[in-house]
Design an enzyme around this catalytic site. Sequence first.
Site, PDB file in Angstrom:
ATOM      1  N   HIS A 157     -10.183  41.071 -10.877  1.00  0.00           N
ATOM      2  CA  HIS A 157      -8.919  41.857 -11.525  1.00  0.00           C
ATOM      3  C   HIS A 157      -8.615  43.232 -11.791  1.00  0.00           C
ATOM      4  O   HIS A 157      -9.867  43.848 -11.684  1.00  0.00           O
ATOM      5  CB  HIS A 157      -8.798  40.694 -12.615  1.00  0.00           C
ATOM      6  CG  HIS A 157      -9.713  41.027 -13.969  1.00  0.00           C
ATOM      7  ND1 HIS A 157      -9.506  42.140 -14.772  1.00  0.00           N
ATOM      8  CD2 HIS A 157     -10.806  40.355 -14.041  1.00  0.00           C
ATOM      9  CE1 HIS A 157     -10.610  41.795 -15.461  1.00  0.00           C
ATOM     10  NE2 HIS A 157     -11.321  40.940 -15.115  1.00  0.00           N
TER      11      HIS A 157
ATOM     12  N   CYS B 238     -15.442  39.871 -16.107  1.00  0.00           N
ATOM     13  CA  CYS B 238     -15.914  39.535 -14.969  1.00  0.00           C
ATOM     14  C   CYS B 238     -15.874  40.803 -13.966  1.00  0.00           C
ATOM     15  O   CYS B 238     -16.608  41.672 -14.359  1.00  0.00           O
ATOM     16  CB  CYS B 238     -14.973  38.609 -14.485  1.00  0.00           C
ATOM     17  SG  CYS B 238     -14.695  36.956 -15.397  1.00  0.00           S
TER      18      CYS B 238
END
Length: 283
Positions: A190, A206
């Site tokens: 992302h 992440c």
Amino acid sequence: MKSHSTALTRRRLLTGAAAMTALSACAARVPSSASTSTLSPEQQIGGVPISQIVDGYGLIEDAGYRLPPVPPKYLQGLNRRALVPYPGYESAGTIEADLHAKLLYWVQDDGSAWRFPVGVGRQGLSMSYDTTIKRKEKWPSWTPTQNMLRREPEVYGEFAGGVPGGLANPLGARALYLYQGSRDTYYRIHGTNDLASIGNSGSAGCIRMFNHDVIFLFPKVPLGTKVVIRDYSDSVAIEGEAVANRGYEQPATRVPAEEIYAAAAESGPPQFGAASNVESFGY
């Protein structure tokens, strides 16, 4: 998603065009009594002088949001998108993430690859298995998982209702959701507003990319794309020990929930970027 940690950055967005002044090598003499003009300072966009904007990392207007240029200090060395000879072992169409070297490769048919710098949190480093992209979202919303709420209610409890998509959202401009079979792993590739996290490790999170890079990659990778995690021994063998250990671990930064929700409410369509004027946050 396992966890996210970002810091939103203050940015003023200005528009303008660069001015160039041509000076003759044989200029006429100016009388000593004549007044001389002072050169105007170079115009800036989002705090970056126009002449310093790096190709591919300039001002982006996207779905009613304005992303300022990425300052060149964050784009040094490997911290820049590049088309390179692919140094790994995966087949064309695969994404290979080297979470040790903080690099992500999208492998091409001709033996090249698009290489992107990434930031990765402690949870991201725990990834050791292959996944598949089964969902893609533009300007995604974010809600902490039940595990996150149980584990750290003092951190995540304020956000149990979710954070809407926008400049204040920890997932940034785009998110690619990673699955094993039909099971959501809660790992994501992302965007991020925490520019300093790219090329480094965080206490949470992440796989983060510059928003400019995830916007570039997003339309090119189809659903079903395989994502492979490169292990440390291969990272050392392929990238070298120094690159396989690049970056440092950053401390977590927390911003009060009311600031995040206020920024999210003000940042999106139809109005531009009030969130760029507040410190941002994300996990």
